[in-house]
Write a protein that holds these residues in place. Sequence first.
Motif, short mmCIF file in Angstrom:
data_model
loop_
_atom_site.label_atom_id
_atom_site.label_comp_id
_atom_site.label_asym_id
_atom_site.label_seq_id
_atom_site.Cartn_x
_atom_site.Cartn_y
_atom_site.Cartn_z
N ASP A 103 34.24 1.92 -7.18
CA ASP A 103 33.54 0.64 -7.05
C ASP A 103 32.21 0.84 -6.34
OD1 ASP A 103 35.43 -0.80 -8.40
OD2 ASP A 103 36.29 -1.78 -6.64
N ARG A 104 31.39 -0.20 -6.38
CA ARG A 104 30.00 -0.07 -5.96
C ARG A 104 29.72 -0.74 -4.61
NH1 ARG A 104 26.60 -1.02 -11.64
NH2 ARG A 104 27.32 0.91 -12.64
N PHE A 161 33.37 9.61 3.77
CA PHE A 161 34.35 9.28 2.74
C PHE A 161 33.84 8.20 1.79
CE2 PHE A 161 35.20 5.88 5.72
CZ PHE A 161 35.65 4.83 4.92
N THR A 162 32.99 7.31 2.28
CA THR A 162 32.48 6.24 1.41
C THR A 162 31.63 6.80 0.29
OG1 THR A 162 30.74 5.95 3.08
CG2 THR A 162 32.53 4.36 3.08
N GLY A 163 30.76 7.75 0.63
CA GLY A 163 29.92 8.35 -0.39
C GLY A 163 30.69 9.20 -1.38
N LYS A 164 31.85 9.70 -0.96
CA LYS A 164 32.67 10.52 -1.83
C LYS A 164 33.61 9.68 -2.70
CE LYS A 164 32.78 14.25 1.63
NZ LYS A 164 32.00 15.25 0.90
N THR A 165 33.89 8.45 -2.27
CA THR A 165 34.89 7.62 -2.94
C THR A 165 34.27 6.54 -3.81
OG1 THR A 165 36.34 7.97 -1.02
CG2 THR A 165 36.95 6.20 -2.54
N TYR A 166 33.11 6.04 -3.39
CA TYR A 166 32.51 4.91 -4.08
C TYR A 166 31.12 5.26 -4.60
CZ TYR A 166 36.22 2.82 -1.29
OH TYR A 166 37.43 2.54 -0.72
#
Length: 415
Positions: free
Chosen positions: A112-113, A133-138
């Motif tokens: 998701d974005r 983790f945010t940059g790796k997940t979303y």
Amino acid sequence: MSYDTVRDVDPAVADALEGERERQNDTLAMIASENHVSEAVLEAQGSELTNKYAEGYPGERYYAGCEYADEVETLAIERAKELWGAEHVNVQPHSGTQANMGVYLAMLDPGDRILSLELEHGGHLSHGHPANFTGKTYEVEQYHVDAETGYIDYEELHEQAEAFQPDIIVSGYSAYPRDIEWEEIQRAADAVDAYHLADIAHITGLVAAGVHSSPVGIADFVTGSTHKTIRAGRGGIIMCDEEYADAVDSAVFPGGQGGPLMHNVAGKAVGFEEALEPEFDEYARQVVDNAVALGEQLQDHGFSLVSGGTDNHLVLVDLRDSHPDTTGKEAEAALEEVGIVLNANTVPGETRSAFNPSGIRAGTPGITTRGFDEEATREVADLIARVVDDHDDEDVKAEVADRVAELTDEFTLYE
């Protein structure tokens, strides 16, 4: 089992703890994300609750023996609701970043974005940095501050939201010295049917005291740290409307964490109780007044401030105009030598690396806790200017260090 002191059991750790206490007593904490809690909060965080597993929530624990853990967590929740006017509060996140994770896990799917502010423009790692983790997940895109004014470019934000179609827009920042237009960001989120997460980690106490505008009741989710301007137990907090309560609570536990750190929750409860007293509102106002005084005095010495000043607890200095050959790291190191502890920081339009940037960030929560007023803060600005102007001059640094020692003796911290 004997109940000996730290020094009896582990002299090496005891020495380090004593050294840290002396360091805090003998230096001026001006890192904007740091503060000094009361002896009462320290006592709560060092309490027997460190021994207790309390997985779950009050009245719904997975282990027995949680009656006092329930009492403490309920107190923290109810006090938080009173402080910020929130419908639902979760006080279990271990940090502000864990609070953000709780919201992401509750409302987003991988891929998701997220639309958030660029890190070098004042954003935070947990808002979408590639190493986090945010940059790796979303999927992440970022908006910016206006290069000329230093203020958030809300027009660009609206345009990016329309083009990117994010699932969530993140507001609230770690190095932004101005009031935030929560309604404008909410309008951008509504236009693209996105959630709005307001991360008030830095300004949690200022919002509680009413000296900074509040996103509670505007944004879908409000997260924050509980150990910066609020002076409570170290950790995080999530606030939201009741419609999101179950999703958020499940995302925190069992989604992202196991047992809560109940001794920290106790510190939160005590700090929130202190923040409900009228004296805390006076403190928060003084934090802002001191930051304004700090910025104005630095400007009198020729320093350039991002956005030209401040509305909150910090100033962001761009050294490129006044000291083009001095990096933020050089300024930070020289100031630490004399007992003024702040941090190097990126600035909008950064031309150096994040590890050796062009700016410094200075905050007033810690020195205000010590009792500094505007006059004393202006003197600190004078001392900062002296050191940055002559950061290789040992005589200047010795003189400033002597004056810092006098100030820390005058404005005592822990006995």
